[in-house]
Scaffold this active site. Structure first.
Site, mmCIF file in Angstrom:
data_model
loop_
_atom_site.group_PDB
_atom_site.id
_atom_site.type_symbol
_atom_site.label_atom_id
_atom_site.label_comp_id
_atom_site.label_asym_id
_atom_site.label_seq_id
_atom_site.Cartn_x
_atom_site.Cartn_y
_atom_site.Cartn_z
ATOM 1 N N LYS A 1 0.816 -1.216 0.000
ATOM 2 C CA LYS A 1 0.000 0.000 0.000
ATOM 3 C C LYS A 1 0.852 1.268 0.000
ATOM 4 O O LYS A 1 0.392 2.314 -0.454
ATOM 5 C CB LYS A 1 -0.919 0.005 1.221
ATOM 6 C CG LYS A 1 -1.991 -1.080 1.159
ATOM 7 C CD LYS A 1 -2.994 -0.867 2.273
ATOM 8 C CE LYS A 1 -3.909 -2.052 2.401
ATOM 9 N NZ LYS A 1 -4.909 -1.865 3.439
ATOM 10 N N GLU B 1 -1.425 6.916 8.553
ATOM 11 C CA GLU B 1 -2.234 7.901 7.833
ATOM 12 C C GLU B 1 -3.019 8.710 8.856
ATOM 13 O O GLU B 1 -3.336 8.220 9.933
ATOM 14 C CB GLU B 1 -3.283 7.181 6.949
ATOM 15 C CG GLU B 1 -2.827 6.842 5.565
ATOM 16 C CD GLU B 1 -3.882 6.066 4.780
ATOM 17 O OE1 GLU B 1 -5.002 5.845 5.307
ATOM 18 O OE2 GLU B 1 -3.595 5.679 3.653
ATOM 19 N N LYS C 1 -16.533 -4.984 5.078
ATOM 20 C CA LYS C 1 -17.811 -4.653 4.453
ATOM 21 C C LYS C 1 -18.902 -5.636 4.848
ATOM 22 O O LYS C 1 -18.657 -6.839 4.935
ATOM 23 C CB LYS C 1 -17.628 -4.652 2.926
ATOM 24 C CG LYS C 1 -16.605 -3.610 2.480
ATOM 25 C CD LYS C 1 -16.000 -3.932 1.136
ATOM 26 C CE LYS C 1 -14.824 -2.972 0.864
ATOM 27 N NZ LYS C 1 -14.012 -3.411 -0.283
#
Ligand code: ADP
Length: 462
Positions: free
Chosen positions: A122, A206, A243
């Site tokens: 990533k 992040e 999800k």
């Protein structure tokens, strides 16, 4: 145009619903199917849904069997398999596997090993997005090794921040840090979790976005530089970063933003020279800004709802692309972006054998009764969903994907609810009562939800 070589036989290096999904795609194309199964999957349905089935990984673990590259290639060679479809999970994002397939003259149904490599990390993927001029969430440009660096990032950008595994997936290996004092432990834990789960302990940091929507764009590209998008899915209904319910197209994005996100995803994948199916994921903040998070270089669990709104069989398209067809060839018949039109709305619920009353604990045991919903506009993709099936603790707890399609979003939601209510399952508990609470919730029906929806809506658990 390049050379086309039609497949006669395809092996699926996977199990459960996605293996069966791929067999169906192959059979419709006149391709013979080969299943592989672990000892633990001796009586699993996917074994019996293929034209041929072979045991792999004898004496190995339930998961390890499906990760055994050399055994898979031996089966492929011995039984004259033309191509291997990796499904999702397992070896689907393993560049080494794609490379070994090529070396053995077996086509890997997916992107190039280089693209898997590029997007598998990533940190590298973020760098690629930056190069393409696509907004990324403020984050460390390199993996973070020392506590000092992590604290520096937190102070510079402000808390909260999120620590993520460079090779992460499935929502695992992520940790939110809300102040300096939490950093040391979180960094240690995230890194050792990542090492155990992904064989790579590298983590990066992040800024943690509050209340974003998760919007992802389906991409399809051939080997000759033609790339299209199949519009977006809203996957904001998540539990523990995984999800639960997905919707296509998104119901709450302003139209210009929706199209801008699709075009941005398209630009990234075109620039990367990507081919086959892939998904570009973004987070969208309440102020209408969007940020790249990652690319999944494989078919996704929720590809089903994009198929329902576009009428395009994504798995068959993957196979045709791997055979060497161009998007404009009649076998694929997507001559341009304009050729893709969506109709209506589709919703997918992931029905799992988990007990929502007991913190979604995975259930095991026998399905004493199993009667699914159905009817017009309903699509079911199951793996081991039949009366008498045994749910073991060896694999993930996805029982069946229930999808509903209708012309309006409201009708699709009603259809979803009706189908969930129709299910009769005895012997093991499922998350269906929870899913029912989600799809009839006002926020769900108005599209007014983001990734915090489940965590901040206690009535869903009643
Ligand atoms: P994985 O590959 O494990 O699925 P992703 O990077 O795709 O991990 O993130 C999964 C989910 O985690 C996202 O859909 C989102 O809900 C949450 N998430 C990831 N990064 C952030 C972030 N920087 N801020 C807020 N939420 C995030």
């Amino acid at each position: 145009m390049g050379e086309v070589r039609r497949f006669k036989k395809v092996l699926v290096a996977n199990r459960g619903e996605i293996a069966i999904r791929i067999f169906r795609a192959c059979t419709e194309l006149g391709i013979r199917t080969v299943a592989v199964y672990s000892e633990q999957d001796n009586v699993s349905l996917h074994r019996f849904k293929a034209d041929e089935a072979y045991l792999i990984g004898e004496g190995k673990g339930a998961i390890e069997a499906y990760l055994d590259i050399e055994s898979l290639l031996q089966v492929a060679k011995r039984y004259e398999v033309d191509a291997i479809h990796p499904g999702y999970g397992f070896l689907s994002e393993n560049a080494e596997f794609a490379k070994r397939c090529a070396e053995e003259g077996v086509v890997f149904i997916g992107p190039s090993a280089e693209h898997i490599q590029m997007f598998g990390d990533k940190v590298d993927a973020r760098a690629m997005a930056v190069k393409a001029g696509i907004p990324v969430i403020p984050g460390t440009p390199e993996p973070v090794g020392k506590l000092d660096e992590a604290l520096h990032f937190g102070r510079e950008h402000g808390y909260p921040v999120i620590i993520k595994a460079a090779s992460g997936g499935g929502g695992r290996g992520m940790r939110i840090v809300r102040e300096d004092s939490e950093m040391a432990e979180a960094l240690d834990r995230a890194s050792s979790e990542a090492g155990a789960a992904f064989g790579n302990s590298a983590v990066y940091i992040e800024k943690y976005l509050e209340r974003p929507k998760h919007i992802e764009v389906q991409i399809i590209a051939d080997r000759y530089g033609h790339c299209v998008h199949l519009f977006e899915r809203d996957c904001s209904i998540q539990r523990r970063y995984q999800k639960v319910v997905e919707v296509a197209p998104s119901v709450s994005l302003p139209e210009p933003l929706r199209l801008e996100i699709c075009e941005t995803a398209h630009r990234l994948m075109s620039m990367a020279g990507y081919y086959n199916a892939g998904t570009v994921e973004f987070l969208v903040t309440p102020d209408g800004k969007f940020y790249f998070i990652e690319v999944n270089p494989r078919v996704q669990v929720e590809h089903t709802i994009t198929e329902l709104i576009t009428g395009i069989d994504i798995v068959q398209t993957q196979i045709r692309i791997a055979e060497g067809y161009a998007l404009s060839d009649p076998e694929i018949a997507i001559p341009s972006q304009e050729a893709i039109v969506t109709r209506g709305y589709a919703i997918q619920s992931r029905v799992t054998t988990e007990d929502p009353v007991r913190g979604f604990m995975p259930e095991t045991g026998r399905l004493l009764a199993y009667r699914p919903g159905g009817g017009f506009g309903i699509r079911l993709d199951g793996g081991n969903d039949y009366p008498g099936a045994v749910i073991t603790p060896h694999y993930d707890s996805l029982l069946v994907k229930a999808c509903a399609w209708a012309v309006t979003y409201e009708q699709a939601a009603q259809k979803m609810m009706r189908t969930l209510q129709e299910f009769r399952i005895r012997g093991v508990k499922t998350n269906i009562p929870f899913l029912e609470n989600v799809v009839q919730h006002k926020a769900f029906l108005t599209g007014d939800y983001d990734t915090s929806f489940i965590d901040t809506t206690p009535e869903l658990f009643e």
